[in-house]
Design a protein around this motif. Structure first.
Motif, PDB file in Angstrom:
ATOM      1  N   LYS A  74     -20.527 -19.113   1.765  1.00 40.72           N
ATOM      2  CA  LYS A  74     -21.027 -20.332   1.137  1.00 40.72           C
ATOM      3  C   LYS A  74     -22.214 -20.038   0.220  1.00 40.72           C
ATOM      4  O   LYS A  74     -22.281 -20.545  -0.901  1.00 40.72           O
ATOM      5  N   SER A  75     -23.140 -19.222   0.686  1.00 40.76           N
ATOM      6  CA  SER A  75     -24.295 -18.905  -0.152  1.00 40.76           C
ATOM      7  C   SER A  75     -23.873 -18.103  -1.376  1.00 40.76           C
ATOM      8  O   SER A  75     -24.430 -18.270  -2.468  1.00 40.76           O
ATOM      9  N   ALA A  76     -22.872 -17.258  -1.217  1.00 42.70           N
ATOM     10  CA  ALA A  76     -22.358 -16.494  -2.357  1.00 42.70           C
ATOM     11  C   ALA A  76     -21.747 -17.423  -3.405  1.00 42.70           C
ATOM     12  O   ALA A  76     -21.919 -17.218  -4.614  1.00 42.70           O
ATOM     13  N   GLU A  77     -21.047 -18.460  -2.936  1.00 37.94           N
ATOM     14  CA  GLU A  77     -20.443 -19.419  -3.859  1.00 37.94           C
ATOM     15  C   GLU A  77     -21.507 -20.213  -4.616  1.00 37.94           C
ATOM     16  O   GLU A  77     -21.368 -20.477  -5.823  1.00 37.94           O
ATOM     17  N   LEU A  78     -22.572 -20.597  -3.914  1.00 31.55           N
ATOM     18  CA  LEU A  78     -23.660 -21.320  -4.569  1.00 31.55           C
ATOM     19  C   LEU A  78     -24.303 -20.452  -5.651  1.00 31.55           C
ATOM     20  O   LEU A  78     -24.586 -20.925  -6.760  1.00 31.55           O
ATOM     21  N   CYS A  79     -24.537 -19.197  -5.321  1.00 27.68           N
ATOM     22  CA  CYS A  79     -25.148 -18.288  -6.294  1.00 27.68           C
ATOM     23  C   CYS A  79     -24.229 -18.055  -7.493  1.00 27.68           C
ATOM     24  O   CYS A  79     -24.697 -17.981  -8.634  1.00 27.68           O
ATOM     25  N   LYS A  80     -22.936 -17.950  -7.234  1.00 24.85           N
ATOM     26  CA  LYS A  80     -21.990 -17.757  -8.341  1.00 24.85           C
ATOM     27  C   LYS A  80     -21.990 -18.964  -9.268  1.00 24.85           C
ATOM     28  O   LYS A  80     -21.943 -18.824 -10.500  1.00 24.85           O
ATOM     29  N   CYS A  81     -22.053 -20.162  -8.692  1.00 20.82           N
ATOM     30  CA  CYS A  81     -22.112 -21.383  -9.495  1.00 20.82           C
ATOM     31  C   CYS A  81     -23.333 -21.374 -10.415  1.00 20.82           C
ATOM     32  O   CYS A  81     -23.234 -21.634 -11.617  1.00 20.82           O
ATOM     33  N   ALA A  82     -24.487 -21.038  -9.835  1.00 19.64           N
ATOM     34  CA  ALA A  82     -25.722 -21.009 -10.620  1.00 19.64           C
ATOM     35  C   ALA A  82     -25.679 -19.914 -11.674  1.00 19.64           C
ATOM     36  O   ALA A  82     -26.117 -20.115 -12.821  1.00 19.64           O
TER      37      ALA A  82
END
Length: 421
Positions: free
Chosen positions: A74-82
């Motif tokens: 989940k944190s990886a997905e948030l970082c990818k979005c940003a």
């Protein structure tokens, strides 16, 4: 009636001659900040607005610091979005693992904020930059989205409280002790939506790191912002770190304050905030015997180089107590490198502490130091709410780096004096 420092900065950015407390204004922004938790929400809101691009790619900062290095999918997905957003919009000030720092230590270090600026950030501790004489405050992700799109934000002009600091603090008294004393004095809602303005001859004895720690925790007293006058030390800091032009604002002599407090720094003692509120303060010389399981030295409050130096001075030649986890987190890569070059990291490792790459990590119960049920931690972080660092039945005690380091060595809440320092 005259204006406070904060009111003058807001008036200038709203294109107005004067403003008064309670007035609603629209102000131009010098910087908009988001992190790995809040930026994806703001990006989603921008999509709903059907906005094409950002108002100024140089006036937005996205710092991936909360759950990084990525602790899960989940944190990886948030970082990818940003990251995708930052690259699509050519955001100049985008920082991720390897060059990242904890946002509120990183931005001043990178020279992105200077005196006279108006800054919003989708993180409540954005108030940190008031140490440089800027108006900075935390907002929600929707306001961040609007700020990135338009370069403007609405504000209700805050009233103010003046804190007159006098005297020279003792060796082990830091900005963290001062702000914990103040929060203990006025309470967690004592400055609700007010500007906390620090003045007085005692300021000369406070380093920039001390001041950053104090304005960082203005929100813990409910403050809209905290702000220091711009003296020679602040100017020196800005000239060293930034190429931006700064503008110095000074409060009028007849500025109106809702309350005024005088604090003699020479009388302060090392202070600890007990669970579960920052206002629940006690001084280290009071009678208590509290064993601990963990110490965290770092965060946007106390992860700067002077903080690590203070902790290393206490821990040098000593060992972390058996059964205690001591976690050291330099706030930025530059702090990490300097601490390494000065031998501070070697001191920590020889003492039996773990050293982490820059991250918010355990401060918000993210990773790198989660507490189990019944465990206690002494932390140089800024909040000790129920469950803040892990299990709802764990406890967090807020303290300065010196007290945290001494506690790591003794295995219980202690001051440096107990080690003969």
């Amino acid at each position: 009636m005259g204006m406070t420092m904060t009111q003058k900065i807001l008036a200038a950015h709203a294109g107005l001659e004067t403003v008064t407390a309670g007035q609603l204004i629209e102000a131009d922004l010098d910087l908009v900040l988001g992190n790995d938790v809040t930026s994806p929400v703001a990006i989603g809101e921008m999509k709903k607005m059907n906005v094409e691009g950002v108002f100024d790619k140089d006036k937005i900062a996205i710092v991936l610091d909360h759950f990084t290095p990525n602790k899960d999918i989940k944190s990886a997905e948030l970082c990818k979005c940003a990251k995708d957003f930052a690259y699509a919009n050519s955001i100049t000030n985008f920082y991720e693992t390897g060059e990242v720092g904890i946002e509120h230590a990183l931005l001043p270090e990178k020279g992105l904020v200077v005196a006279g600026d108006v800054v919003i950030g989708a993180d409540s501790h954005t108030c940190t930059y008031g140490a440089l004489g800027a108006f900075s405050t935390g907002v929600g992700s929707t306001d961040m989205a609007a700020g990135m799109a338009t370069g403007k934000a609405w504000f209700k002009v805050p009233s103010a409280i003046k804190f007159h600091l006098t005297g020279k603090p003792g060796k082990w008294i830091s900005g963290k002790d001062v702000i914990l004393h103040i929060i203990g004095l006025i309470g967690v809602d004592g400055a609700l939506y007010k500007s906390m303005e620090f003045t007085g001859d005692g300021i000369q004895y406070l380093s920039m790191d001390d001041r950053f720690a104090m304005t960082n925790m203005a929100i813990e007293a409910g403050g809209k912002n905290g702000i220091f006058p711009v003296d020679d030390l602040a100017v020196e800091y800005m000239k060293e770190h930034s190429k931006k032009e700064y503008k110095i604002y000074e409060a009028d002599e007849d500025a109106e304050y809702e309350a005024e407090y005088t604090i003699d720094l020479s009388q302060l003692k090392p202070t600890v905030a007990f669970p579960h509120l920052p206002e629940n303060t006690r001084t280290i010389d009071e009678d208590f015997d509290i064993s601990i399981d963990q110490v965290v030295i770092g965060s946007c409050t106390n992860g700067r180089i002077s903080d690590l130096r203070a902790a290393a001075e206490v821990m040098k030649g000593r060992k972390v107590a058996k059964g205690v986890r001591a976690i050291i987190i330099p706030a930025t890569q530059a702090v990490y490198l300097q601490a390494m070059e000065e031998g501070l990291l070697a001191t920590f490792i020889k003492a039996g502490a773990a050293v982490s790459t820059p991250t918010c990590g355990p401060c918000l119960g993210g990773h790198m130091g989660i507490l189990a049920k019944g465990e206690r931690a002494v932390a140089t972080t800024n909040r000790n709410f129920v469950g803040r660092m892990g299990d709802p039945e764990s406890e967090v005690y807020l303290a300065s780096p010196a007290v945290a380091a001494a506690s790591a060595v003794t295995g219980k809440i202690s001051g440096p004096e107990e080690l003969g320092l």
